[in-house]
Design an enzyme around this catalytic site. Structure first.
Site, short mmCIF file in Angstrom:
data_model
loop_
_atom_site.label_atom_id
_atom_site.label_comp_id
_atom_site.label_asym_id
_atom_site.label_seq_id
_atom_site.Cartn_x
_atom_site.Cartn_y
_atom_site.Cartn_z
N VAL A 15 7.99 0.65 -3.54
CA VAL A 15 7.64 -0.09 -4.73
C VAL A 15 8.33 0.73 -6.08
O VAL A 15 8.76 0.01 -6.86
CB VAL A 15 6.11 0.03 -5.00
CG1 VAL A 15 5.71 -0.57 -6.53
CG2 VAL A 15 5.37 -0.82 -3.98
N CYS A 150 -1.21 -6.85 -2.59
CA CYS A 150 0.00 -7.70 -2.53
C CYS A 150 -0.20 -9.11 -2.12
O CYS A 150 0.42 -10.22 -2.37
CB CYS A 150 1.13 -7.19 -1.69
SG CYS A 150 0.67 -6.35 -0.27
N GLU A 202 -7.80 -4.48 4.60
CA GLU A 202 -6.89 -5.45 3.89
C GLU A 202 -8.01 -6.85 3.65
O GLU A 202 -8.18 -7.43 2.60
CB GLU A 202 -5.86 -6.15 4.81
CG GLU A 202 -4.55 -6.66 4.03
CD GLU A 202 -4.08 -6.00 2.92
OE1 GLU A 202 -4.24 -4.85 2.92
OE2 GLU A 202 -2.87 -6.70 2.46
N HIS A 242 5.17 -11.67 2.11
CA HIS A 242 3.62 -12.19 3.01
C HIS A 242 3.83 -13.60 3.17
O HIS A 242 3.54 -14.17 1.95
CB HIS A 242 2.73 -11.43 2.44
CG HIS A 242 2.60 -9.97 2.35
ND1 HIS A 242 3.60 -9.29 2.79
CD2 HIS A 242 1.84 -8.94 1.82
CE1 HIS A 242 3.31 -7.80 2.97
NE2 HIS A 242 2.26 -8.02 2.05
N1 NAP Z 1 4.61 -1.97 -0.44
C1 NAP Z 1 3.90 -2.90 -1.07
O1 NAP Z 1 4.27 -4.08 -0.51
C2 NAP Z 1 2.65 -2.93 -1.91
C3 NAP Z 1 2.34 -3.68 -2.47
C4 NAP Z 1 1.04 -3.50 -3.37
C5 NAP Z 1 0.79 -2.40 -3.64
N2 NAP Z 1 1.07 -1.37 -2.88
C6 NAP Z 1 0.98 -0.31 -3.40
O2 NAP Z 1 1.76 0.66 -4.16
C7 NAP Z 1 1.82 2.12 -3.97
C8 NAP Z 1 3.21 2.52 -3.28
O3 NAP Z 1 3.48 1.71 -2.04
P1 NAP Z 1 4.84 1.83 -1.48
O4 NAP Z 1 4.89 0.95 -0.59
O5 NAP Z 1 5.93 2.16 -2.37
O6 NAP Z 1 4.57 3.38 -0.59
P2 NAP Z 1 5.83 4.42 -0.15
O7 NAP Z 1 7.09 3.68 0.29
O8 NAP Z 1 5.02 5.13 0.93
O9 NAP Z 1 5.94 5.43 -1.32
C9 NAP Z 1 5.32 6.59 -1.70
C10 NAP Z 1 5.89 7.04 -2.95
O10 NAP Z 1 4.95 8.19 -3.39
C11 NAP Z 1 5.52 9.56 -3.50
N3 NAP Z 1 4.41 10.53 -2.75
C12 NAP Z 1 3.77 10.46 -1.58
N4 NAP Z 1 3.01 11.39 -1.43
C13 NAP Z 1 2.96 12.09 -2.75
C14 NAP Z 1 2.36 13.19 -3.29
N5 NAP Z 1 1.65 13.84 -2.56
N6 NAP Z 1 2.73 13.71 -4.47
C15 NAP Z 1 3.74 13.27 -5.13
N7 NAP Z 1 4.22 11.93 -4.69
C16 NAP Z 1 3.94 11.39 -3.53
C17 NAP Z 1 6.58 9.36 -2.50
O11 NAP Z 1 7.67 10.39 -2.45
P3 NAP Z 1 8.69 10.92 -1.62
O12 NAP Z 1 9.58 9.66 -1.32
O13 NAP Z 1 9.21 11.88 -2.40
O14 NAP Z 1 7.83 11.41 -0.43
C18 NAP Z 1 7.24 7.97 -2.64
O15 NAP Z 1 7.94 8.07 -3.74
C19 NAP Z 1 0.63 2.20 -2.84
O16 NAP Z 1 -0.33 2.81 -3.57
C20 NAP Z 1 0.47 1.21 -2.28
O17 NAP Z 1 -0.84 0.76 -1.56
C21 NAP Z 1 2.34 -1.41 -2.12
#
Ligand code: NAP
Length: 356
Positions: A15, A150, A202, A242
């Protein structure tokens, strides 16, 4: 117009990268701060997302140095607007701290979605709920505005125009892409050649968030919509998008043509205000019998700045008081970063915040 400085928290994730793409050279916001986990701090953003080669970024954004994910680092950058793509476990406390410091938070994390003072916003569906952000401003210096789960983003977008027929019940089965679980979400070994008929929490999110989004503002509170929702959620080996099989029940018979016209003709405030990330037509109705398909339709949306912001409906059928169809929503764009950016564009246009 002077651009407002913006931060992206969790910039390296699936994201966070979409945020960087959408905010790179955005007409209202200037990307001035990117944060991630300790393993990325101090590195150039272009270096930390080296495996995201297809991301078209300006040199200015690619050369931003990733900061620590702390309130101090965000404040030091001069950012006034914060886009959060952190895991909920990290986002909850930090977003409250930043709101207290007078920042305007637009978040994907689920931590505050059901807070009665926090709008769970989809600009085409419930722009009136922005009044809750004004309530927060009376109590704090800043506000938090969340976007939905999402799958819910797509579902609520198609249910809204159908409220004219009176919604009684909806049965939805989702086929959710692996990107919905984040960068390290699902092991290849578990998902390749497989369908997993379970995603933790979910179905409850689909039920409660949809009812809040379609709810009505009564004073300082949202009264949930009364429709019954029966969700079943699964994970499938698709990269992005999705797909959802939806069946809606109404009190009176409906025609497929009437439903198609209500969906494809629907526009709302983001279109009237010509917001940069708003698609001209938020819901596209596909006539081809075998669509929508994730790889073919996931990037729907015109103009180019709104790619992935339109949802696509297909296989529309009616039977007595029911209509059934498939729906496709881009989970990391309309269902996450794009939805959040559109929320911020609307809030800015409605003068809920400004740069100073
Ligand atoms: N993916 C989707 O389709 C989607 C849709 C709606 C909502 N969301 C929500 O959006 C958010 C992000 O989702 P995502 O899919 O992008 O997740 P992701 O790919 O796992 O990315 C998470 C990000 O957060 C950082 N992070 C993780 N742990 C951390 C910590 N302890 N301190 C500081 N930074 C930290 C990571 O940094 P590093 O890379 O440096 O580890 C990465 O930049 C989540 O809350 C998710 O539920 C996601």
């Amino acid at each position: 117009m002077i651009k407002i400085k913006a931060a992206v928290l969790g910039c390296n994730g699936l994201v966070g990268r979409q945020f960087a793409r959408l905010l790179d050279e955005h007409p209202y916001f200037e990307l001035s701060c990117l944060t991630a986990s300790a393993r990325s701090v101090g590195k150039r953003f272009g270096e930390t997302i080296a495996n995201g080669r297809s991301l078209p970024l300006s040199e200015k954004t690619a050369s931003l140095v990733v900061r620590e994910t702390t309130a101090a680092a965000v404040m030091q950058s001069g950012a006034r607007v914060v886009f959060s793509a952190l895991p909920a476990s990290v986002a909850g406390e930090l977003e409250l701290e930043l709101r207290q410091k007078g920042l305007f938070i637009f978040t994907n994390a689920s931590s505050h979605r059901m807070d009665p003072l926090v709008p769970l916003l989809i600009p085409e569906v419930n722009a009136a709920h922005l009044a809750l952000a004004e309530e927060q401003l009376r109590e704090f210096r800043g506000f938090i505005i969340t976007n939905s789960n999402c799958s819910v983003a797509g579902l609520a977008m198609v249910l809204k125009p159908l409220t004219v027929f009176t919604l009684q019940a909806v049965t939805v089965t989702t086929f959710q892409a692996i990107s919905g679980a984040g960068q390290r979400g699902v092991a290849a070994w578990d998902i390749l050649g497989n369908v997993i008929p379970y995603i933790a929490d979910e179905e409850e999110k689909v039920r409660r968030e949809t009812k809040k989004i379609l709810g009505t503002l009564a004073g300082k509170q949202i009264r949930d919509h009364e429709l019954e929702i029966y969700p079943s959620c699964s994970r499938v080996p698709v990269k992005n998008g999705h797909l959802q099989s939806i069946s809606v029940e109404f009190p009176k018979p409906v025609s497929a043509d009437g439903i198609a016209a209500a969906l494809s003709g629907f526009t709302a405030e983001p279109q009237q205000l010509a917001l940069p990330t708003a698609p001209h037509q938020p819901k596209l109705v596909q006539k081809n019998a075998d669509r929508p398909q994730p790889p073919l339709d996931v990037d729907a949306g015109e103009p180019a700045s709104a790619r992935g912001m339109a949802v696509t409906v297909g296989r529309l059928r009616s039977q007595g008081n029911r209509c059934s169809f498939f729906l496709l929503v881009h989970n990391t764009v309309r269902g996450a970063a794009g939805g959040c950016v559109l929320n911020a564009e609307l809030a800015l246009k409605k003068k809920l915040f400004k740069g100073e």
